[in-house]
Design a protein around this motif. Sequence first.
Motif, PDB file in Angstrom:
ATOM      1  N   ALA A   3       0.842  -1.196   0.000  1.00 49.83           N
ATOM      2  CA  ALA A   3       0.000   0.000   0.000  1.00 49.83           C
ATOM      3  C   ALA A   3       0.873   1.240   0.000  1.00 49.83           C
ATOM      4  CB  ALA A   3      -0.911   0.008   1.221  1.00 49.83           C
ATOM      5  N   ILE A   4       0.457   2.222  -0.777  1.00 49.14           N
ATOM      6  CA  ILE A   4       1.060   3.547  -0.705  1.00 49.14           C
ATOM      7  C   ILE A   4      -0.075   4.552  -0.556  1.00 49.14           C
ATOM      8  CG2 ILE A   4       3.105   2.948  -2.066  1.00 49.14           C
ATOM      9  CD1 ILE A   4       1.823   4.583  -4.400  1.00 49.14           C
ATOM     10  N   PHE A   5       0.229   5.653   0.089  1.00 49.95           N
ATOM     11  CA  PHE A   5      -0.716   6.757   0.208  1.00 49.95           C
ATOM     12  C   PHE A   5      -0.138   7.936  -0.553  1.00 49.95           C
ATOM     13  CE2 PHE A   5      -1.721   4.069   3.746  1.00 49.95           C
ATOM     14  CZ  PHE A   5      -3.091   4.181   3.896  1.00 49.95           C
ATOM     15  N   LYS A  44      -5.332   6.005  -1.479  1.00 51.13           N
ATOM     16  CA  LYS A  44      -4.673   4.776  -1.047  1.00 51.13           C
ATOM     17  C   LYS A  44      -4.637   3.841  -2.250  1.00 51.13           C
ATOM     18  CE  LYS A  44      -4.983   1.102   2.413  1.00 51.13           C
ATOM     19  NZ  LYS A  44      -5.818   0.560   3.523  1.00 51.13           N
ATOM     20  N   PHE A  45      -3.436   3.434  -2.618  1.00 50.12           N
ATOM     21  CA  PHE A  45      -3.240   2.581  -3.787  1.00 50.12           C
ATOM     22  C   PHE A  45      -2.543   1.296  -3.369  1.00 50.12           C
ATOM     23  CE2 PHE A  45      -3.201   6.988  -5.083  1.00 50.12           C
ATOM     24  CZ  PHE A  45      -3.962   7.021  -6.232  1.00 50.12           C
ATOM     25  N   TYR A  46      -2.942   0.170  -3.963  1.00 55.63           N
ATOM     26  CA  TYR A  46      -2.268  -1.101  -3.736  1.00 55.63           C
ATOM     27  C   TYR A  46      -1.507  -1.478  -4.998  1.00 55.63           C
ATOM     28  CZ  TYR A  46      -4.645  -1.997   0.667  1.00 55.63           C
ATOM     29  OH  TYR A  46      -5.075  -1.930   1.964  1.00 55.63           O
ATOM     30  N   LEU A  47      -0.184  -1.651  -4.848  1.00 54.79           N
ATOM     31  CA  LEU A  47       0.677  -1.992  -5.972  1.00 54.79           C
ATOM     32  C   LEU A  47       1.224  -3.395  -5.813  1.00 54.79           C
ATOM     33  CD1 LEU A  47       2.759   1.320  -6.258  1.00 54.79           C
ATOM     34  CD2 LEU A  47       0.515   0.795  -7.224  1.00 54.79           C
ATOM     35  N   GLU A  48       1.570  -4.005  -6.926  1.00 56.71           N
ATOM     36  CA  GLU A  48       2.242  -5.311  -6.900  1.00 56.71           C
ATOM     37  C   GLU A  48       3.612  -5.132  -6.252  1.00 56.71           C
ATOM     38  OE1 GLU A  48       0.976  -8.199  -7.716  1.00 56.71           O
ATOM     39  OE2 GLU A  48      -0.909  -7.317  -8.400  1.00 56.71           O
ATOM     40  N   PRO A  49       4.133  -6.179  -5.598  1.00 54.21           N
ATOM     41  CA  PRO A  49       5.418  -6.049  -4.898  1.00 54.21           C
ATOM     42  C   PRO A  49       6.573  -5.567  -5.777  1.00 54.21           C
ATOM     43  CG  PRO A  49       4.340  -8.084  -4.263  1.00 54.21           C
ATOM     44  CD  PRO A  49       3.522  -7.485  -5.386  1.00 54.21           C
ATOM     45  N   ASP A  50       6.569  -5.925  -7.040  1.00 50.39           N
ATOM     46  CA  ASP A  50       7.664  -5.542  -7.936  1.00 50.39           C
ATOM     47  C   ASP A  50       7.361  -4.273  -8.740  1.00 50.39           C
ATOM     48  OD1 ASP A  50       5.674  -6.725  -9.467  1.00 50.39           O
ATOM     49  OD2 ASP A  50       7.078  -7.701 -10.828  1.00 50.39           O
ATOM     50  N   GLN A  51       6.215  -3.650  -8.495  1.00 50.05           N
ATOM     51  CA  GLN A  51       5.822  -2.450  -9.240  1.00 50.05           C
ATOM     52  C   GLN A  51       6.615  -1.245  -8.747  1.00 50.05           C
ATOM     53  OE1 GLN A  51       1.587  -2.045  -9.340  1.00 50.05           O
ATOM     54  NE2 GLN A  51       1.610  -0.427 -10.881  1.00 50.05           N
ATOM     55  N   PHE A  56       4.894   4.616 -11.084  1.00 50.72           N
ATOM     56  CA  PHE A  56       3.437   4.611 -10.953  1.00 50.72           C
ATOM     57  C   PHE A  56       2.917   6.009 -10.633  1.00 50.72           C
ATOM     58  CE2 PHE A  56      -0.263   4.518  -8.167  1.00 50.72           C
ATOM     59  CZ  PHE A  56      -1.178   3.870  -8.972  1.00 50.72           C
ATOM     60  N   VAL A  57       3.526   6.669  -9.649  1.00 50.57           N
ATOM     61  CA  VAL A  57       3.055   7.989  -9.243  1.00 50.57           C
ATOM     62  C   VAL A  57       3.222   8.998 -10.369  1.00 50.57           C
ATOM     63  CG1 VAL A  57       3.441   9.919  -7.650  1.00 50.57           C
ATOM     64  CG2 VAL A  57       3.383   7.570  -6.775  1.00 50.57           C
ATOM     65  N   VAL A  58       4.377   8.983 -11.029  1.00 44.40           N
ATOM     66  CA  VAL A  58       4.633   9.943 -12.106  1.00 44.40           C
ATOM     67  C   VAL A  58       3.692   9.721 -13.285  1.00 44.40           C
ATOM     68  CG1 VAL A  58       6.321  10.632 -13.858  1.00 44.40           C
ATOM     69  CG2 VAL A  58       7.024  10.403 -11.471  1.00 44.40           C
ATOM     70  N   GLU A  59       3.542   8.488 -13.708  1.00 49.65           N
ATOM     71  CA  GLU A  59       2.750   8.226 -14.919  1.00 49.65           C
ATOM     72  C   GLU A  59       1.252   8.180 -14.664  1.00 49.65           C
ATOM     73  OE1 GLU A  59       4.287   4.726 -16.827  1.00 49.65           O
ATOM     74  OE2 GLU A  59       5.984   5.849 -17.674  1.00 49.65           O
ATOM     75  N   THR A  72       4.119  11.372  -1.574  1.00 45.55           N
ATOM     76  CA  THR A  72       3.888   9.932  -1.481  1.00 45.55           C
ATOM     77  C   THR A  72       4.448   9.362  -0.190  1.00 45.55           C
ATOM     78  OG1 THR A  72       4.023   9.762  -3.895  1.00 45.55           O
ATOM     79  CG2 THR A  72       4.272   7.723  -2.647  1.00 45.55           C
ATOM     80  N   LEU A  73       3.648   8.517   0.461  1.00 44.96           N
ATOM     81  CA  LEU A  73       4.064   7.804   1.662  1.00 44.96           C
ATOM     82  C   LEU A  73       4.030   6.314   1.376  1.00 44.96           C
ATOM     83  CD1 LEU A  73       1.854   9.765   4.180  1.00 44.96           C
ATOM     84  CD2 LEU A  73       4.318   9.957   3.948  1.00 44.96           C
TER      85      LEU A  73
END
Length: 84
Positions: A3-5, A44-51, A56-59, A72-73
């Motif tokens: 998870a990232i916020f 709140k975003f859930y990303l794959e472990p290798d993502q 992701f944030v930039v694009e 980003t946290l």
Amino acid sequence: MKAIFVMIKCEMGAAYRVAREMADGIPELSEMHSTSGQYDLLGKFYLEPDQDIGLFVVERVQGVAGVKDTYTLQTFNAFSGPKG
């Protein structure tokens, strides 16, 4: 999944449109909240472990029209209280 916020600052009057566009177009989005203070939205975003978080944030997040700035946290562990 990790998870990232992301705190999102929007152009004046664009926060609800930005939130709707992200909710409709970014499958990794779990929750989007409107906030008060320096930033307009908290996602709140859930990303794959290798993502790649930065990519992701930039694009995907900063690429949405009306986004002016992000903060980003990255999270490590989730804790919750008793259910019931």
